[in-house]
Motif scaffolding. Structure first.
Motif, PDB file in Angstrom:
ATOM      1  N   ASP A   1       0.844  -1.191   0.000  1.00  0.00           N
ATOM      2  CA  ASP A   1       0.000   0.000   0.000  1.00  0.00           C
ATOM      3  C   ASP A   1       0.885   1.249   0.000  1.00  0.00           C
ATOM      4  OD1 ASP A   1      -2.334   1.436   0.091  1.00  0.00           O
ATOM      5  OD2 ASP A   1      -3.011   0.620   2.005  1.00  0.00           O
ATOM      6  N   ASP A   2       0.352   2.345  -0.540  1.00  0.00           N
ATOM      7  CA  ASP A   2       1.060   3.637  -0.518  1.00  0.00           C
ATOM      8  C   ASP A   2       2.456   3.504  -1.123  1.00  0.00           C
ATOM      9  OD1 ASP A   2      -1.211   4.297   0.973  1.00  0.00           O
ATOM     10  OD2 ASP A   2      -0.169   4.098   2.886  1.00  0.00           O
TER      11      ASP A   2
ATOM     12  N   GLU B   1      -3.969   4.879  -6.666  1.00  0.00           N
ATOM     13  CA  GLU B   1      -4.860   5.296  -5.577  1.00  0.00           C
ATOM     14  C   GLU B   1      -5.109   6.795  -5.603  1.00  0.00           C
ATOM     15  OE1 GLU B   1      -4.595   3.284  -1.502  1.00  0.00           O
ATOM     16  OE2 GLU B   1      -2.559   3.925  -1.934  1.00  0.00           O
TER      17      GLU B   1
HETATM   18 MG    MG Z   1      -3.079   3.474   0.254  1.00  0.00          MG
END
Ligand code: MG
Ligand code: C2E
Ligand code: MG
Ligand code: MG
Length: 273
Positions: A173-174, A227
């Motif tokens: 994530d990220d 995202e």
């Molecule tokens: Mg994220």
């Protein structure tokens, strides 16, 4: 349309009457009860295909309906859960609640992403718990992706390997920020990179970063998801680069389970026209 979701205040960005501060211990105690008392709930943000915006699945995002503080976002309690170790119970609740919801979606091609913490990966029986939950709800492992910004520290490697052995997918994530780096990627093999919203939203000068992350994903055989897509321009730029999937307010905000289901069955208006 999306403006309607915004207006109804169901987007997860509703006002939060909570000031992080002195009472973390109390909040920790309250959180322990909240998990068992049904005060937690999940929102589902559609993950869509580019460029056609077909719904591929959703990311589950937790909220706490606190009896006096109102709706609390994850940043207000996940760090407390991580410090107190409550995250282990919280993640198990999220896993089961999300899989239970997924089991009601009739289209078996839809996928579900949930967020976990690095702490979960240090639990020796985490992969066994995930396997048990998948079995309980009759979900094929490949439909579940577990997201975390950091999956590679001491002790978590074996859990990631065990999860992937099960057929569950793991996402960084990220990606591109903080812990979610090339170091992490080199340390622990994963299935998916989620391009951090700072690169999705940045101006034209950041396009090479988004392009490079996609190249990296492609060359390693990983899925890349962008995202935090908020505008038409961002969506088209990412689609032009070759991103095949994305999430963001431009397509849809995180939605209550019922509204996500309506969106799937087409009884709701389609996301951002
Ligand atoms: Mg994220
Ligand atoms: P994340 O996993 O990176 O989730 C994306 C966050 O960005 C979500 O915030 C989502 O509502 C928000 N977002 C989505 N699209 C857009 C957009 O277009 N623009 C902007 N500005 N924001 C967008 P949320 O729900 O407040 O969650 C924040 C973080 O809390 C998550 O970041 C994740 O790290 C953590 N989190 C959320 N749910 C859970 C959970 O069930 N367990 C754990 N351990 N962490 C969670
Ligand atoms: Mg996430
Ligand atoms: Mg994040």
């Amino acid at each position: 349309d999306i403006a309607m979701y915004r207006a109804k205040g169901i987007t997860g960005t509703a006002a939060v009457h909570f000031t992080p501060g002195a009472d973390h211990t109390d909040l920790g105690l309250e959180l322990r009860n909240a998990i068992t008392d049904g005060q937690l709930y999940l929102l589902y943000q559609p993950i869509v295909a580019l460029p056609d915006r077909r719904v591929l699945g959703a990311e589950a995002l937790v909220r706490w309906q606190h009896p006096t503080h109102g709706t609390m976002p994850p940043q207000a309690f996940i760090p407390i859960a991580e410090r107190t170790g409550l995250i282990v119970a919280l993640s198990q609740w999220v896993l089961r609640a999300a899989l239970s919801e997924l089991s009601t979606w009739t289209d078996a091609s839809l996928v579900l992403n949930i967020n976990i913490s690095q702490r979960d990966l240090r639990e020796p029986d985490f992969a066994d718990q995930v396997a048990a939950a998948l079995d309980e709800y009759g979900i094929a492992p490949h439909r579940l992706t577990l997201e975390a910004p950091a999956v590679g520290s001491a002790g978590s490697g074996p859990s990631v390997a065990a999860l992937r052995e099960l057929g569950v997918r793991v996402a960084l994530d990220d990606f591109g920020t903080g812990d979610s780096s090339l170091t992490m990627l080199a340390a622990v093999p994963v299935d998916e990179l989620k391009l951090d919203s700072s690169f999705t939203q940045a101006g034209a000068d950041q396009v090479p970063v988004a392009a490079s992350v996609l190249n990296l994903a492609n060359s390693l055989g990983l899925t890349a998801v962008a995202e935090g897509v908020e505008t038409f321009d961002q969506a088209s730029r990412l689609a032009d680069l070759g991103y095949a999937s994305a999430q963001g307010f431009y397509f849809a905000h995180p939605l209550p389970a019922a509204e996500f289901s309506e969106l799937l069955t087409g009884t709701a208006v389609s996301p951002a026209a």
